[in-house]
Design an enzyme around this catalytic site. Structure first.
Site, PDB file in Angstrom:
ATOM      1  N   ASP A 175       0.860  -1.180   0.000  1.00 53.32           N
ATOM      2  CA  ASP A 175       0.000   0.000   0.000  1.00 53.32           C
ATOM      3  C   ASP A 175       0.901   1.236   0.000  1.00 53.32           C
ATOM      4  OD1 ASP A 175      -2.230   1.908   0.621  1.00 53.32           O
ATOM      5  OD2 ASP A 175      -3.347   0.049   0.914  1.00 53.32           O
ATOM      6  N   HIS A 218       2.014   1.786  -3.244  1.00 50.38           N
ATOM      7  CA  HIS A 218       1.118   2.758  -3.864  1.00 50.38           C
ATOM      8  C   HIS A 218       1.699   4.164  -3.884  1.00 50.38           C
ATOM      9  CE1 HIS A 218      -2.700   0.098  -3.094  1.00 50.38           C
ATOM     10  NE2 HIS A 218      -1.772  -0.499  -3.817  1.00 50.38           N
TER      11      HIS A 218
END
Length: 401
Positions: free
Chosen positions: A225, A248
């Protein structure tokens, strides 16, 4: 799902992190000697099977109740299993050094029970805390990641810990966030390594909420993430020389969820690398929120096959089906300067709100090329005011300075 094996040192060697970190018995200017308490002296076995939580808490109570400089040492060559555990302050000691030389492992999901409130190792209201050493914090992520809507725990949570120092530790396979920093002032994070598989859900590297004067330097974050997520109530966040990938990217937000009023300002990111990340430098807000994200800069960024290097998304969470709203988190005074490298999908996406336009956006000295030869990179520019110069690909909606 892939799991990283912490019994091998190859992970650190592959990413160039040197293991020979020395710890010192002296503090600050070298004049004050720390009192060292080893957890094994309180009965911790470190065999990787026995629950050593009771011994850790007894050792903590000992040093927290003593004046002067105190060190809680977790020795090398041993593996300590801990249930959800709270190291609580305030303490009488001037400084506490949580010196991690060995390994700490989490219980599996089936062993977890109902304790912990979504956090595994918690430090609360401990001022002048140092967490360092070359040891490993190993989560039980693989036992959690495939469970839908489970309350996956953060590995290391710091709440109300002013003057916090984190140095040289490694966190592997956290079930959720590796490190959460909440309501802390004056934080330095240096030379940490945070690792989880690319597709592990919600495994943010460092999640920051309601904190100020947070400095992150020379670290490697390879997770599933956000490498770093900067949330509401944050100011004075400085991030330098961080390697991010996979993951991310680095995000301000998301802000304004459920019509919340949230503010972030004075965030500066410099000399960072995004390698194979889903996003690069990102600001994300929910429609209907309020507050602001301002005085933000991303400078001297290396891009290696980054999917979406530059993003402002004020339609986060709804995309093409956003409800009609009359408010938005205001995004202003944001600089993207010195981005160079390759992207696989969209080079620049400035998708701002029709309710409250982004303003003061600066793009300068940017060269983003396709990671695949012949592929055209997307540029989106809606409801935004600002300037652009020396930027490839062309961003026609912004003016020349």
């Amino acid at each position: 799902m892939e799991e990283y094996d912490s019994n091998s040192l190859s992970i650190k060697e592959d990413i160039g992190i040197h293991l020979s970190v020395k710890t010192e018995e002296t503090l600050g200017n070298g004049q004050l000697q720390s009192n060292v308490v080893d957890v094994t002296s309180f009965g911790a076995l470190g065999d990787g099977k026995t629950d050593d939580s009771k011994a850790f808490l007894e050792a903590w109570e000992k040093i927290c109740g003593e004046k002067g400089s105190q060190t809680l040492q977790i020795p090398i060559g041993k593996t300590f299993k801990l249930r959800p555990i709270l190291f609580k302050g305030p303490c009488k000691s001037n400084t506490i050094n949580f010196r991690l030389l060995g390994k700490i492992i989490a219980p599996t999901k089936s062993e977890w029970g109902g304790k912990g409130n979504g956090r595994w190792i918690i430090f609360k209201d401990v001022k002048n805390l140092i967490v360092d050493g070359f040891g490993i914090v190993q989560g039980s992520g693989p036992t959690w990641w495939n469970v839908v809507h489970s309350n996956r725990p953060t590995s290391l949570a710091f709440s109300g810990c002013d003057n916090l120092r984190l140095k040289s530790i490694t966190s592997i396979n956290s079930a959720r966030n590796h490190i959460s920093i909440n309501s802390c002032t004056d934080v330095t994070v240096f030379n940490v390594t945070l690792i989880a598989p690319e597709h592990s859900p919600n495994t943010d590297g460092i999640n920051i909420v309601g904190s100020s004067q947070v400095n992150l330097f020379h670290s490697t974050i390879s997770t599933g993430d956000d490498c770093v997520a900067i949330n509401g109530g944050c100011s004075g966040i400085n991030i330098t020389n961080v390697y991010c990938g996979p993951g991310h990217g680095l995000s301000v937000g998301s802000l304004g969820r459920n019509k919340a009023n949230e503010k972030v300002e004075h965030v500066h990111v410099k000399n960072c690398t995004f390698n194979g990340t889903q996003n690069g430098a990102r600001i994300k807000t929910f429609p209907g929120g309020s507050g602001y994200a301002k005085s933000i800069s991303f400078k001297d960024i290396i891009l290696i096959n980054t999917r979406n290097p530059i993003i402002i998304d004020q339609h986060y969470g709804c995309r093409d089906h956003c409800p009609h709203t009359t408010s938005a988190v205001e995004v202003s005074d944001v600089k993207f300067i010195g981005f160079h490298g390759s992207a696989s999908k969209g080079a620049i996406n400035l998708s701002c709100s029709e309710v409250k336009r982004c303003n003061g956006i600066v793009l300068e000295d940017i060269t983003i090329i396709p990671a695949t030869k012949g592929k055209k990179l997307e540029v989106v520019c809606n409801n935004v005011d600002g300037t652009v110069q020396d930027t490839t690909p062309t961003v026609s909606c912004l003016s020349k300075p």
